[in-house]
Design a protein around this motif. Structure first.
Motif, mmCIF file in Angstrom:
data_model
loop_
_atom_site.group_PDB
_atom_site.id
_atom_site.type_symbol
_atom_site.label_atom_id
_atom_site.label_comp_id
_atom_site.label_asym_id
_atom_site.label_seq_id
_atom_site.Cartn_x
_atom_site.Cartn_y
_atom_site.Cartn_z
ATOM 1 N N ARG A 34 0.836 -1.195 0.000
ATOM 2 C CA ARG A 34 0.000 0.000 0.000
ATOM 3 C C ARG A 34 0.868 1.240 0.000
ATOM 4 N NH1 ARG A 34 -5.025 0.082 3.793
ATOM 5 N NH2 ARG A 34 -4.590 2.200 3.194
ATOM 6 N N ARG A 35 0.379 2.297 -0.634
ATOM 7 C CA ARG A 35 1.094 3.565 -0.650
ATOM 8 C C ARG A 35 0.975 4.205 0.719
ATOM 9 N NH1 ARG A 35 -0.556 7.040 -5.747
ATOM 10 N NH2 ARG A 35 1.216 8.225 -5.011
ATOM 11 N N SER A 36 2.041 4.877 1.118
ATOM 12 C CA SER A 36 2.011 5.544 2.407
ATOM 13 C C SER A 36 1.081 6.750 2.348
ATOM 14 C CB SER A 36 3.423 5.994 2.792
ATOM 15 O OG SER A 36 3.838 7.029 1.921
ATOM 16 N N TYR A 42 -1.293 11.734 -0.045
ATOM 17 C CA TYR A 42 -1.886 13.050 0.173
ATOM 18 C C TYR A 42 -0.965 14.222 -0.142
ATOM 19 C CZ TYR A 42 -5.576 10.426 2.428
ATOM 20 O OH TYR A 42 -6.591 9.557 2.664
ATOM 21 N N LEU A 43 0.306 13.989 -0.378
ATOM 22 C CA LEU A 43 1.225 15.085 -0.670
ATOM 23 C C LEU A 43 0.847 15.851 -1.941
ATOM 24 C CD1 LEU A 43 3.772 16.569 0.272
ATOM 25 C CD2 LEU A 43 5.083 15.014 -1.176
ATOM 26 N N PRO A 44 0.525 15.188 -3.056
ATOM 27 C CA PRO A 44 0.120 15.968 -4.236
ATOM 28 C C PRO A 44 -1.124 16.818 -3.978
ATOM 29 C CG PRO A 44 0.627 13.716 -4.867
ATOM 30 C CD PRO A 44 0.641 13.761 -3.376
ATOM 31 N N LEU A 45 -2.081 16.287 -3.239
ATOM 32 C CA LEU A 45 -3.282 17.048 -2.904
ATOM 33 C C LEU A 45 -2.936 18.249 -2.031
ATOM 34 C CD1 LEU A 45 -6.371 17.340 -2.952
ATOM 35 C CD2 LEU A 45 -6.423 15.885 -0.923
ATOM 36 N N GLY A 46 -2.061 18.056 -1.070
ATOM 37 C CA GLY A 46 -1.643 19.155 -0.198
ATOM 38 C C GLY A 46 -0.926 20.255 -0.957
ATOM 39 N N ILE A 47 -0.068 19.862 -1.893
ATOM 40 C CA ILE A 47 0.651 20.857 -2.699
ATOM 41 C C ILE A 47 -0.332 21.635 -3.566
ATOM 42 C CG2 ILE A 47 2.298 21.118 -4.598
ATOM 43 C CD1 ILE A 47 3.916 18.846 -3.316
ATOM 44 N N ALA A 48 -1.302 20.945 -4.146
ATOM 45 C CA ALA A 48 -2.298 21.630 -4.979
ATOM 46 C C ALA A 48 -3.130 22.603 -4.152
ATOM 47 C CB ALA A 48 -3.195 20.606 -5.666
ATOM 48 N N VAL A 49 -3.549 22.193 -2.960
ATOM 49 C CA VAL A 49 -4.329 23.082 -2.090
ATOM 50 C C VAL A 49 -3.487 24.286 -1.676
ATOM 51 C CG1 VAL A 49 -5.380 23.235 0.213
ATOM 52 C CG2 VAL A 49 -5.914 21.316 -1.273
ATOM 53 N N TRP A 50 -2.217 24.056 -1.324
ATOM 54 C CA TRP A 50 -1.328 25.158 -0.946
ATOM 55 C C TRP A 50 -1.168 26.140 -2.104
ATOM 56 C CZ3 TRP A 50 3.857 25.510 -2.877
ATOM 57 C CH2 TRP A 50 4.578 26.590 -2.359
ATOM 58 N N PHE A 51 -0.989 25.623 -3.316
ATOM 59 C CA PHE A 51 -0.818 26.463 -4.498
ATOM 60 C C PHE A 51 -2.060 27.322 -4.738
ATOM 61 C CE2 PHE A 51 -0.770 26.907 -9.218
ATOM 62 C CZ PHE A 51 0.386 27.643 -9.323
ATOM 63 N N VAL A 52 -3.246 26.712 -4.638
ATOM 64 C CA VAL A 52 -4.490 27.453 -4.839
ATOM 65 C C VAL A 52 -4.663 28.510 -3.755
ATOM 66 C CG1 VAL A 52 -7.024 27.221 -4.818
ATOM 67 C CG2 VAL A 52 -5.627 25.629 -6.137
ATOM 68 N N LEU A 53 -4.357 28.186 -2.505
ATOM 69 C CA LEU A 53 -4.459 29.162 -1.417
ATOM 70 C C LEU A 53 -3.503 30.332 -1.611
ATOM 71 C CD1 LEU A 53 -4.892 26.970 1.779
ATOM 72 C CD2 LEU A 53 -6.526 28.575 0.808
ATOM 73 N N GLU A 54 -2.288 30.052 -2.078
ATOM 74 C CA GLU A 54 -1.322 31.124 -2.329
ATOM 75 C C GLU A 54 -1.850 32.086 -3.393
ATOM 76 O OE1 GLU A 54 1.260 31.984 -0.719
ATOM 77 O OE2 GLU A 54 2.460 30.279 -0.089
ATOM 78 N N ILE A 55 -2.372 31.543 -4.477
ATOM 79 C CA ILE A 55 -2.897 32.390 -5.552
ATOM 80 C C ILE A 55 -4.109 33.189 -5.063
ATOM 81 C CG2 ILE A 55 -4.026 32.358 -7.818
ATOM 82 C CD1 ILE A 55 -2.182 30.029 -8.542
ATOM 83 N N TRP A 56 -5.000 32.530 -4.340
ATOM 84 C CA TRP A 56 -6.193 33.211 -3.825
ATOM 85 C C TRP A 56 -5.800 34.359 -2.898
ATOM 86 C CZ3 TRP A 56 -8.000 33.467 1.266
ATOM 87 C CH2 TRP A 56 -9.252 34.050 1.414
#
Length: 187
Positions: free
Chosen positions: A15-17, A22-36
């Motif tokens: 199984r994936r850790s 969740y790291l790609p999802l976290g990076i995407a959320v962080w990126f969207v929050l930064e732009i917003w």
């Protein structure tokens, strides 16, 4: 094709850790929050203000990284002159991480970078990271850290390691009399 060459069935794959999941999802959320947040600040204070904030973050981050690097190099140099090992930690790694976060464009990363420059926060993060590292190290394998280094040394990229046999490139080996190179090893 032998059975060793086939990929294992999907049920046998590990199984994936959580981190890898969740790291790609976290990076995407962080990126969207930064732009917003940048657009909200630009709407309230103006685009020039946001540009100056980003430039100030890059300059401050560069200064912090340069200072932390000099301090780490000076510490290493003094330790080598004493004949000992450099002091453990010292906060240079977290200062460099703080500087890197300041350099990354965005206000959230700038705030996190500024937090990492505060000594009590550095100490708390350092203790937390050390606890997690030790816990994972104890849970990872029953052997010692030296066993892990031994395993890493066995699989050096400069030598071929084949399970159960040693491969030598001698001219007097059987099959090399023609001078032709050997075919590549496959599993």
């Amino acid at each position: 094709m032998t059975t060793g060459d086939q990929t294992p069935p999907p049920s046998a794959r590990p199984r994936r850790s959580r981190l890898r999941r969740y790291l790609p999802l976290g990076i995407a959320v962080w990126f969207v929050l930064e732009i917003w947040l940048l657009t909200r600040v630009a709407g309230a204070a103006g685009g020039l203000t946001v540009f100056l904030l980003l430039v100030a973050g890059v300059v401050a981050g560069s200064v912090v990284i340069k200072r932390a690097g000099r301090r780490a190099f000076r510490s290493l140099n003094e330790a080598m002159q004493r004949g000992g090992s450099p002091e453990r930690g010292g906060g240079n790694g977290l200062m460099m991480l703080g500087g890197l976060l300041l350099i990354i464009p965005g206000l959230i990363s700038d705030a996190a970078g500024l937090l990492l420059l505060i000594p009590p926060v550095q100490q708390a993060v350092s203790r937390y990271a050390e606890r997690i590292f030790e816990r994972r190290l104890r849970k990872a394998a029953p052997g010692s850290l030296g066993d892990a280094f031994q395993q890493a040394r066995i699989h050096r990229p400069d030598s071929k390691v084949v399970q159960g046999e040693v491969v030598k490139d001698d001219a007097d080996a059987p099959g090399d009399a023609t001078g032709e190179p050997r075919p590549p090893l496959t599993r």
